[in-house]
Scaffold this active site. Structure first.
Site, short mmCIF file in Angstrom:
data_model
loop_
_atom_site.label_atom_id
_atom_site.label_comp_id
_atom_site.label_asym_id
_atom_site.label_seq_id
_atom_site.Cartn_x
_atom_site.Cartn_y
_atom_site.Cartn_z
CD GLU A 99 -3.11 -1.09 2.09
OE1 GLU A 99 -2.91 -0.51 3.16
OE2 GLU A 99 -4.19 -1.63 1.81
CD GLU B 69 -3.88 -6.26 2.27
OE1 GLU B 69 -4.73 -5.58 2.87
OE2 GLU B 69 -2.66 -6.08 2.38
C1 BG6 Z 1 -4.51 -3.07 4.51
C2 BG6 Z 1 -3.16 -3.54 4.99
O1 BG6 Z 1 -4.62 -1.70 4.78
O2 BG6 Z 1 -5.66 -3.53 5.09
C3 BG6 Z 1 -3.22 -4.67 6.00
O3 BG6 Z 1 -2.31 -3.89 3.95
C4 BG6 Z 1 -4.40 -4.45 6.90
O4 BG6 Z 1 -2.00 -4.71 6.67
C5 BG6 Z 1 -5.67 -4.53 6.07
O5 BG6 Z 1 -4.46 -5.32 7.98
C6 BG6 Z 1 -6.95 -4.38 6.86
O6 BG6 Z 1 -6.87 -3.23 7.65
P1 BG6 Z 1 -7.12 -3.28 9.20
O7 BG6 Z 1 -6.82 -1.93 9.68
O8 BG6 Z 1 -8.56 -3.66 9.36
O9 BG6 Z 1 -6.21 -4.32 9.73
#
Ligand code: BG6
Length: 487
Positions: free
Chosen positions: A198, A385
């Protein structure tokens, strides 16, 4: 709807959010190791010593520690990543569960400080290299292809202090030395790599937190990271022409709230800053025309050389990869209807549902994003993701019946299928936090994404045992039918 034959189904995590063992086998401290737990209401904090006093500051990507501060662990604070879900000692069990689901790929990252504890050593830490070798070999045992992020929100603390969170060109060499060690060590074992997780998060934070992140600093940091990424891509190809290297963008689609042309223009400019700026620099290999506007608006005087520009052109990524959780709405009009959540402090979309952390479920935005990016870059895409962070409850029968998660994932897979049908080359889908892990934004364990439950709470209680949720069996069927049965 047809997913390609060799589609890489899998799941994703990051080293600092699962491994724990933060000080074992020669590992140095990373920035995450001095980051406390938080919640939706309370930000995570960085703890440090300054002027002989233990102090703290909100942990905002791109903001770093105050000048002259030395990161420190506060004995009275709770640091959820120190143990996380102890993947360091459970990796065999976890990879076996991934294999049971039928994973074709597993995305994880490497903790820079396991390999170079301070970040500036000449020689890599053998124990760190050996750990990841064992992890990757375990994956290969089950035919799982590792997809490895080189840097996922955990810069070495020492480097971050010394170079003020990437505000120094010297960081490029440190990063490239680290990347080179990985490319050489895991030759033949790891084919897919992502340079920075990111990478655009500092720019997204500019929108959300205004003055918390100094504008020109965010752009300068990114420039050094683009050059570092480009050098790493070139090096990877020299070491093994079969290596495939991608960037990694926090993919958030913005929509205008109204048809007012001012909203349409604002929307375009928001996407340019948040998404296209980084994507263009890494996938086209040069800065877009609108960069000039952004630099002027943010008073940026970039330290950039002709050599940098050449490196960027020669080190374009082979694939565009991104996370996708939600969409956002922007407007020039006053609106009371705001949503919170990290990266999401904007206006509410009346057509969407929001999680308790303020994240919109917006599957059509994923199709839109895929189609726009493929059209723009014409290189393979990976959704690395995607998932739903919610509080899971253990039912009376002792199980987690997470039909809401299944529903979320199903809608997003349908959106990917639609994009594929429209000609987009999507090669992988790795659902985020395939096993429950520490939330990056809030540091909570209770914000769970996993298809596998882990017994650990927000205070560090629990025996860490693992248990498949209903979504585990659903995903197993999805993979077995190559996405034909999403039911
Ligand atoms: C992304 C990141 O922002 O989203 C992850 O690459 C992160 O590391 C994921 O865990 C979900 O976000 P969060 O804040 O719910 O863990």
């Amino acid at each position: 709807m047809s997913f390609p034959k060799n589609f890489l189904w899998g799941g994703a995590v990051a080293a600092n959010q699962v491994e724990g063992a933060y000080d074992l086998d020669g590992k140095g401290l990373s920035v995450t190791d001095i980051t406390t737990a938080g919640s939706l209401e309370k930000p995570r904090m960085l703890t440090y010593n300054l002027d002989g006093k233990l102090q703290e500051t909100p942990a905002v990507p791109g903001a770093g520690l105050p000048k002259g501060a030395t990161g420190a662990i506060d004995p009275n604070a709770y640091y959820p990543n120190h143990v996380a879900i102890d993947f360091y000692h459970h990796y065999k069990e976890d990879i076996k569960l991934f294999a049971d689901m039928g994973f074709k790929t597993f995305r994880t990252s490497i903790a820079w400080t396991r390999i170079f504890p301070q970040g500036d050593e000449e020689k890599a830490n053998q124990a760190g290299l050996d750990f990841y070798r064992r992890v990757f070999e375990e994956c290969k045992k089950y035919g799982i292809e590792p997809l490895v992020t080189i840097s996922h929100y955990e810069d070495p603390l020492y480097l971050s202090e010394k170079y003020n969170d990437w505000q120094d060109r010297a960081m490029i060499d440190m990063y490239v030395r680290y990347a080179k060690a990985l490319f050489e060590e895991y030759k033949g074992l790891v084919k897919y790599r992502l340079t920075f997780n990111e990478i655009n998060s500092a720019l997204l934070m500019l929108n959300s937190f205004g003055n918390d992140v100094k504008d020109d600093a965010a752009y300068q940091k990114l420039h050094y990271q683009f050059v570092a990424s480009a050098q790493a891509v070139k090096l990877a190809h020299q070491i093994d022409p079969n290596y495939v290297v991608g960037n990694m963008i926090c993919g958030i689609v913005d929509y205008p709230l109204t048809p007012d042309s001012k909203d349409i223009l604002l929307n375009r400019h928001t996407m340019e800053q948040s998404i296209f700026y980084c994507g263009d620099a890494q996938a086209k290999g040069y800065y877009p025309t609108f960069a000039k506007r952004l630099w002027a608006e943010h008073n940026v005087h970039l330290d950039i050389t002709e050599e940098d520009k050449r490196e960027m052109r020669e080190g374009k990524v082979d694939m565009y990869t991104f996370s996708y959780y939600m969409s956002n709405v922007v407007t020039t009009h006053e609106s009371e209807d705001k949503v919170g959540g990290n990266f999401a402090a904007r206006v509410k979309n009346p057509y969407l549902n929001y999680s308790e952390w303020g994240w919109a479920t917006a599957p059509t935005g994923l199709q839109y994003y895929l189609e726009v990016m493929y059209d723009r870059y014409e290189i393979p895409l990976m959704v690395v993701e995607n998932g739903l962070g919610v509080v899971d409850k253990i039912a009376e029968d002792g199980k987690v019946h997470d039909d809401y998660r299944i529903d979320y994932l199903r809608q997003h897979l349908q959106a990917i299928g639609n994009a594929i049908d429209n000609g987009v080359d999507v090669q992988a889908y790795t659902t985020w936090g395939c096993i429950d892990c520490v939330s990056a934004g809030t540091g909570q364990m209770s914000k769970r994404y996993g298809l596998i439950y882990v017994d650990r709470d927000d205070e560090g209680n629990g025996d860490l045992h693992r248990m498949p949720k209903d979504s585990f069996y659903w995903y197993q069927k999805v993979i077995a039918t190559n996405g034909e049965d999403l039911g």
